[in-house]
Motif scaffolding. Structure first.
Motif, PDB file in Angstrom:
ATOM      1  N   LEU A 218       0.828  -1.205   0.000  1.00 45.55           N
ATOM      2  CA  LEU A 218       0.000   0.000   0.000  1.00 45.55           C
ATOM      3  C   LEU A 218       0.863   1.256   0.000  1.00 45.55           C
ATOM      4  N   ARG A 219       1.916   1.236   0.783  1.00 41.77           N
ATOM      5  CA  ARG A 219       2.786   2.403   0.858  1.00 41.77           C
ATOM      6  C   ARG A 219       3.543   2.610  -0.462  1.00 41.77           C
ATOM      7  N   GLU A 220       4.158   1.552  -0.950  1.00 42.96           N
ATOM      8  CA  GLU A 220       4.988   1.677  -2.148  1.00 42.96           C
ATOM      9  C   GLU A 220       4.160   1.947  -3.400  1.00 42.96           C
ATOM     10  N   SER A 221       2.955   1.393  -3.459  1.00 46.76           N
ATOM     11  CA  SER A 221       2.133   1.557  -4.664  1.00 46.76           C
ATOM     12  C   SER A 221       1.662   2.985  -4.845  1.00 46.76           C
ATOM     13  N   GLN A 222       1.669   3.784  -3.775  1.00 51.05           N
ATOM     14  CA  GLN A 222       1.234   5.168  -3.891  1.00 51.05           C
ATOM     15  C   GLN A 222       2.396   6.166  -3.884  1.00 51.05           C
ATOM     16  N   VAL A 223       3.600   5.665  -3.759  1.00 55.95           N
ATOM     17  CA  VAL A 223       4.785   6.532  -3.809  1.00 55.95           C
ATOM     18  C   VAL A 223       5.454   6.410  -5.175  1.00 55.95           C
ATOM     19  N   GLU A 224       5.711   5.170  -5.580  1.00 56.14           N
ATOM     20  CA  GLU A 224       6.284   4.922  -6.908  1.00 56.14           C
ATOM     21  C   GLU A 224       5.188   5.125  -7.957  1.00 56.14           C
ATOM     22  N   HIS A 225       5.551   5.691  -9.106  1.00 57.20           N
ATOM     23  CA  HIS A 225       4.550   5.905 -10.158  1.00 57.20           C
ATOM     24  C   HIS A 225       5.070   5.397 -11.492  1.00 57.20           C
ATOM     25  N   LYS A 226       4.236   4.579 -12.158  1.00 57.34           N
ATOM     26  CA  LYS A 226       4.550   4.096 -13.499  1.00 57.34           C
ATOM     27  C   LYS A 226       3.404   4.490 -14.423  1.00 57.34           C
ATOM     28  N   ASP A 227       3.739   5.058 -15.568  1.00 64.25           N
ATOM     29  CA  ASP A 227       2.715   5.565 -16.484  1.00 64.25           C
ATOM     30  C   ASP A 227       2.008   4.469 -17.270  1.00 64.25           C
ATOM     31  N   HIS A 228       2.555   3.283 -17.298  1.00 66.84           N
ATOM     32  CA  HIS A 228       1.924   2.207 -18.077  1.00 66.84           C
ATOM     33  C   HIS A 228       0.492   1.984 -17.585  1.00 66.84           C
ATOM     34  N   PRO A 229      -0.474   1.889 -18.506  1.00 73.72           N
ATOM     35  CA  PRO A 229      -1.885   1.758 -18.091  1.00 73.72           C
ATOM     36  C   PRO A 229      -2.185   0.549 -17.215  1.00 73.72           C
ATOM     37  N   ARG A 230      -1.349  -0.492 -17.297  1.00 63.39           N
ATOM     38  CA  ARG A 230      -1.618  -1.696 -16.507  1.00 63.39           C
ATOM     39  C   ARG A 230      -0.791  -1.771 -15.229  1.00 63.39           C
ATOM     40  N   ALA A 231      -0.007  -0.759 -14.981  1.00 66.00           N
ATOM     41  CA  ALA A 231       0.794  -0.742 -13.755  1.00 66.00           C
ATOM     42  C   ALA A 231      -0.086  -0.443 -12.551  1.00 66.00           C
ATOM     43  N   VAL A 232       0.247  -1.032 -11.407  1.00 70.39           N
ATOM     44  CA  VAL A 232      -0.526  -0.789 -10.187  1.00 70.39           C
ATOM     45  C   VAL A 232       0.164   0.219  -9.281  1.00 70.39           C
ATOM     46  N   PHE A 233       1.316   0.742  -9.726  1.00 69.06           N
ATOM     47  CA  PHE A 233       2.020   1.767  -8.962  1.00 69.06           C
ATOM     48  C   PHE A 233       1.606   3.127  -9.508  1.00 69.06           C
ATOM     49  N   LYS A 234       0.719   3.812  -8.787  1.00 67.15           N
ATOM     50  CA  LYS A 234       0.157   5.069  -9.260  1.00 67.15           C
ATOM     51  C   LYS A 234       0.112   6.087  -8.121  1.00 67.15           C
ATOM     52  N   HIS A 235       0.469   7.318  -8.438  1.00 66.47           N
ATOM     53  CA  HIS A 235       0.338   8.397  -7.466  1.00 66.47           C
ATOM     54  C   HIS A 235      -1.149   8.648  -7.215  1.00 66.47           C
ATOM     55  N   PRO A 236      -1.550   8.979  -5.970  1.00 70.50           N
ATOM     56  CA  PRO A 236      -2.967   9.228  -5.671  1.00 70.50           C
ATOM     57  C   PRO A 236      -3.630  10.295  -6.538  1.00 70.50           C
ATOM     58  N   SER A 237      -2.831  11.116  -7.225  1.00 71.23           N
ATOM     59  CA  SER A 237      -3.410  12.144  -8.094  1.00 71.23           C
ATOM     60  C   SER A 237      -4.204  11.556  -9.247  1.00 71.23           C
ATOM     61  N   VAL A 238      -4.104  10.236  -9.456  1.00 69.27           N
ATOM     62  CA  VAL A 238      -4.875   9.617 -10.543  1.00 69.27           C
ATOM     63  C   VAL A 238      -6.378   9.795 -10.320  1.00 69.27           C
ATOM     64  N   THR A 239      -6.762  10.037  -9.077  1.00 73.20           N
ATOM     65  CA  THR A 239      -8.195  10.185  -8.800  1.00 73.20           C
ATOM     66  C   THR A 239      -8.768  11.477  -9.362  1.00 73.20           C
ATOM     67  N   SER A 240      -7.919  12.474  -9.620  1.00 80.58           N
ATOM     68  CA  SER A 240      -8.427  13.770 -10.079  1.00 80.58           C
ATOM     69  C   SER A 240      -7.862  14.206 -11.424  1.00 80.58           C
ATOM     70  N   ARG A 241      -7.062  13.363 -12.048  1.00 81.84           N
ATOM     71  CA  ARG A 241      -6.410  13.748 -13.296  1.00 81.84           C
ATOM     72  C   ARG A 241      -7.420  14.069 -14.402  1.00 81.84           C
TER      73      ARG A 241
END
Length: 268
Positions: A218-241
């Protein structure tokens, strides 16, 4: 296995990330939807019996394959490897963005089944789909396809577009009323904002406690960010992009159609 957890949601609704939360728990064996796999393609339908459901779920638990176990995503580091694992996990978790019409039958026929129904703000989900080159067909017109999703429906059990979003969200609200102890309605945006609290709450209903491996993910998935559409590592800003790039006409139409209905609660 003691319990089944079916993680359901429209495409682009956060099912990959929430699915990995369950995959991170040592007591969970995690699989992608068997009904979309080579091994068990369309093995069940609305007329299937309890015995047929039971047999498929056991076969899914026992079968290892490239698709079911996400090996193709793990090789590209789009989903993590979780080394801590029980020898015989007590829970089978299945992630699916298809076959929502079968969920009432699953809950009716499989007494030890739970469903996590994930709903994302439709404006965010539609934007994520329209802007994803892996999911939105090249040459299709977003201004006409956002509602029907017709351009993407190529197989049984496919759900795309705003009309399907409404149908699925209404189904989830109905199932939450019918099965208050086994259908768990999840707001994607809330889970992103309070991941530990939401995860702990759902795990508790399944008789599990929050594991350190899950906390780390949970911690790492919201800190590391990968732009690939299928990646699960996303910054929380994805909720408002979506607010800066979704066609305002689509956004306005969605809000106007949902205002004053039970589905308005999903507008973040």
């Amino acid at each position: 296995m003691q319990k089944i957890v079916w993680i359901a949601g429209m495409p682009r609704s956060g099912t990959n990330w929430i699915g990995q939360i369950f995959a991170s728990h040592p007591s969970v064996r995690y699989k992608l939807c068997p009904l979309f796999s080579y091994e068990f393609k369309n093995a069940l339908n609305e007329h299937s019996t309890a015995d047929e459901w039971s047999a498929l779920l056991q076969d899914t638990y026992d079968t290892r394959s490239e698709y079911l176990d996400q090996d193709y995503l793990r090789r590209d580091a789009l989903v993590p490897h979780f080394p801590e694992r029980d020898a015989t996990p007590s829970i089978l978790a299945i992630k699916s963005t298809r076959y929502h019409h079968l969920l009432p039958h699953l809950l009716d026929l499989v007494p030890n089944a739970h469903v996590i129904g994930i709903v994302r703000d439709p404006r965010a989900a539609i934007h994520s789909w329209l802007s994803n080159p892996l999911e939105f067909p090249a040459g299709a017109d977003p201004s006409t396809e956002w509602r029907s999703g017709r351009c993407r429906k190529t197989a049984p059990g496919e759900y795309w577009g705003f009309e399907d979003w409404k149908a699925v969200a209404l189904l989830y609200l109905n199932l939450a009323q019918r099965y208050p102890n086994r259908f768990h309605l999840a707001h994607y945006e809330k889970w992103v904002c309070t991941p530990i609290a939401c995860t702990t709450s759902v795990l508790d209903t399944l008789g599990l406690t929050l594991h350190s491996q899950t906390e780390t993910f949970l911690r790492e998935s919201q800190v590391e960010h990968k732009d690939h559409p299928r990646a699960v590592f996303k910054h929380p800003s994805v909720t408002s992009r979506w607010t800066a790039s979704l066609d305002p006409a689509i956004s306005t139409a969605i809000v106007a159609e949902l205002e004053g209905t039970p589905l308005a609660s999903f507008l973040s």
